[in-house]
Write a protein that holds these residues in place. Structure first.
Motif, PDB file in Angstrom:
ATOM      1  N   HIS A  20       0.787  -1.230   0.000  1.00  0.00           N
ATOM      2  CA  HIS A  20       0.000   0.000   0.000  1.00  0.00           C
ATOM      3  C   HIS A  20       0.821   1.284   0.000  1.00  0.00           C
ATOM      4  O   HIS A  20       0.389   2.281  -0.582  1.00  0.00           O
ATOM      5  N   ASN A  57      -3.425   8.142  -4.881  1.00  0.00           N
ATOM      6  CA  ASN A  57      -4.062   7.786  -3.611  1.00  0.00           C
ATOM      7  C   ASN A  57      -3.422   8.551  -2.467  1.00  0.00           C
ATOM      8  O   ASN A  57      -2.213   8.814  -2.474  1.00  0.00           O
ATOM      9  N   LYS A 102      -3.070   8.277   1.788  1.00  0.00           N
ATOM     10  CA  LYS A 102      -3.265   7.382   2.926  1.00  0.00           C
ATOM     11  C   LYS A 102      -2.581   7.945   4.162  1.00  0.00           C
ATOM     12  O   LYS A 102      -1.759   8.875   4.064  1.00  0.00           O
ATOM     13  N   ASP A 112      -7.159   4.830   4.859  1.00  0.00           N
ATOM     14  CA  ASP A 112      -7.248   5.549   3.584  1.00  0.00           C
ATOM     15  C   ASP A 112      -7.393   7.043   3.858  1.00  0.00           C
ATOM     16  O   ASP A 112      -7.283   7.495   5.004  1.00  0.00           O
TER      17      ASP A 112
END
Length: 570
Positions: free
Chosen positions: A81, A113, A115, A132
């Motif tokens: 991730h 993304n 996070k 997230d």
């Protein structure tokens, strides 16, 4: 605890330069420890994230930590991730012991993304949580239902920061702090800790040792850092970002250096103890066992001094065979000194039978002397061996300690089920690289010492060892004439990895490997040597930490590639 919210806020400012850095690698160093490699302005920085109950912390590190070859699923999830993501921001939450990283990067579909990697450094409640951009939990190191702080730490749950009624002191002006002190009027350190977030006893006690509490509190909060270890009010070693009270033990340039130095050995010892079932305690018990055995053998050896007296009793009784009366004591002339002497007897036996009994006891004691001396020599060798093991465990990494444990299992000191067909691996040796490219290899236990000196090192390479004391075998891999820098570097490493690590002007011998010989009748880790020279040097831990370490990954990749090729051919 010393690692309070105020200290974490100071650390947060210290590491804030890593914003815009890239998380290039995530390694697992233990069940609750992770090493993040952050690439920033063409330089790599190692960040330790530990969430153990006793040694939870965050800091930059220059030390070499063992990496787990088979990381847990949570580590693999972190790699999936956020490995390769950039750090947008580093935030300390309300001066609490919570630091979180806002990171961003592109996924496999090239979507951007955002996070959060949330580090809760809260003792036994420490945790690492990945969420997230909406703070929905992706996963956490430690799962928890509705536990401490009435929060749910489970995948897909909404992450919530711990709630309390305390005030963030770092967000207040001098006037606001004065008003709070006037309104709440804290009367002791405990009330101050209950009023403000991130305040520990290390800060609260010094505040109440002054006349102007609010002034002192504000000044202490905003002092420039001067990290130190010191002796606290309980008489124990402690640390803080500024010398507020107590006797200073050591000063540091940065908080990261302080935390790295303070926690490294304690944390390592705890991991080694856990992985090896407390090997240090076993070794200490073995030393105590053999020391008691020597004491007992010495007493038995003293008894053998009575042998000549027993022989005399037997001879004198033999010279008076006509005594018929059975007594418990007889007075006979000692013809060696012309004096009368009392000899104890067993009334159940005759004079001749008592004489024979004394001669038998004499022969038994005389024959036991050689056996006792032999056992004492064995016990002394065992003590010498286990004291070497004891020293080696003090600076052993987890891999080093596991090799020591395997050595004791092979020696039948410990018993453990080992697979019969398990392939014997080569020892993992620590190797330093000097600026001129010369390699220096260190053996940190008996297995490594034997392998390095008798198998790996070439005859004309230079071998170093501390003089007349337990220490590591060190080899400088240069078969020609060594420069002064190489000699001093080899001697420095040998002095540092020895029982004289904290001493000064340590004598270190060095000679060619061809001059090293095994000692007959002793273990292979004990050697003798000739044609040596001696250098005196002061061990310097800072010098050792700055040496470049050769990584073992190249060899592991080659081995992996070889095994894969074999499987393809099959």
């Amino acid at each position: 605890m010393s690692f309070d919210g105020v200290l974490l806020e100071k650390l947060h400012k210290e590491i804030s330069f890593l914003k815009t850095g890239r998380i290039s690698k995530i390694n697992e160093s233990g069940d609750t420890d992770f090493i993040l490699t952050i690439r920033h302005e063409r330089q790599n920085y190692q960040m330790m994230l530990s969430f153990s109950s006793d040694y939870s912390r965050i800091h930059l590190t220059n030390r070499l930590y063992d990496s787990v070859l088979n990381p847990k699923s949570f580590t693999m999830l972190l790699r999936k991730h956020i490995e390769g993501y950039f750090i947008d921001d580093i935030i300390n939450y309300e001066c609490d012991r919570i630091l979180y990283f806002k990171v961003s990067g592109y996924n496999e579909l090239s979507d951007l993304n955002h996070k959060y990697l949330i580090c809760e450094v809260m003792g036994r409640y420490s945790n690492l949580v990945l969420t997230d951009e909406n703070f929905i939990i992706i996963d956490a190191l430690k799962h928890d239902g509705v536990g401490e702080y009435n929060r749910t730490i489970l995948p897909n749950a909404k992450y919530e920061f711990p709630l309390n009624n305390k005030i963030n002191p770092m967000a207040l002006s001098k006037e606001e702090i004065d008003n709070i002190f006037m309104e709440k009027n804290p009367k002791n350190p405990k009330e101050l800790m209950d009023l403000f977030n991130g305040v520990s006893l290390n800060l609260a006690y010094p505040v109440f040792n002054t006349d102007f509490h609010s002034d002192s509190f504000y000044d202490y909060l905003h002092k420039d850092i001067k990290p130190i270890t010191f002796t606290n009010f309980k008489g124990k070693m402690d640390f803080y970002y500024y010398p507020l009270e107590g006797n200073i033990i050591k000063e540091y340039d940065t908080l990261s250096n302080l935390l790295d130095d303070y926690y490294y050995q304690m944390d390592l010892r705890a991991k080694v103890k856990l992985k090896t079932n407390d090997l240090s305690t076993f070794v200490k018990k073995q030393i105590q066992k053999y020391e008691k055995k020597i004491e007992k053998l010495n007493l038995e050896l003293l008894d053998t001094a009575k042998a000549d007296k027993l022989k005399l009793y037997g001879e004198l009784l033999l010279s008076s065979p006509n005594m018929k009366e059975k007594k418990s004591m007889v007075n006979i002339l000692n013809y060696y000194t012309n004096e009368m002497i009392d000899i104890p007897l067993d009334p159940k036996f005759t004079i001749l039978e008592n004489s024979n009994r004394y001669f038998k006891k004499y022969q038994k004691l005389k024959s036991s002397v050689s056996y006792i001396e032999e056992q004492m020599e064995i016990a002394k060798n065992e003590i010498e061996y286990f004291k070497v093991i004891e020293y080696q465990l003090k600076d052993a990494s987890i891999n080093d300690a596991l090799e020591i444990q395997a050595e004791l299992i092979n020696g039948k000191y410990l018993f453990k089920n080992v697979p019969k067909n398990k392939k014997k691996e080569k020892p993992k040796l620590l190797t330093y690289i000097l600026e001129n490219g010369t390699l220096i290899t260190v053996g940190k236990n008996n297995v490594q010492n034997e392998y390095l000196t008798h198998k790996m090192a070439k005859p004309n390479e230079m071998w170093f060892h501390i003089k007349d004391a337990p220490g590591s075998h060190v080899v400088v891999h240069n078969m020609g004439e060594l420069t002064e820098e190489e000699i001093r570097a080899g001697a420095m490493v040998a002095a540092y990895y020895s029982t004289y690590q904290e001493s000064s002007s340590v004598a270190v011998d060095y000679t060619r490997v061809r001059n090293i010989k095994k000692i007959p009748g002793k273990r292979a880790c004990f050697v003798s040597y000739t044609h040596q020279s001696t250098i005196y040097i002061d061990p310097d831990s800072d010098y050792i930490y700055k040496l470049k370490v050769k990584k073992q990954w190249t060899m592991r990749i080659k081995n992996l590639a070889t095994s894969m090729m074999k499987s393809w051919h099959v």
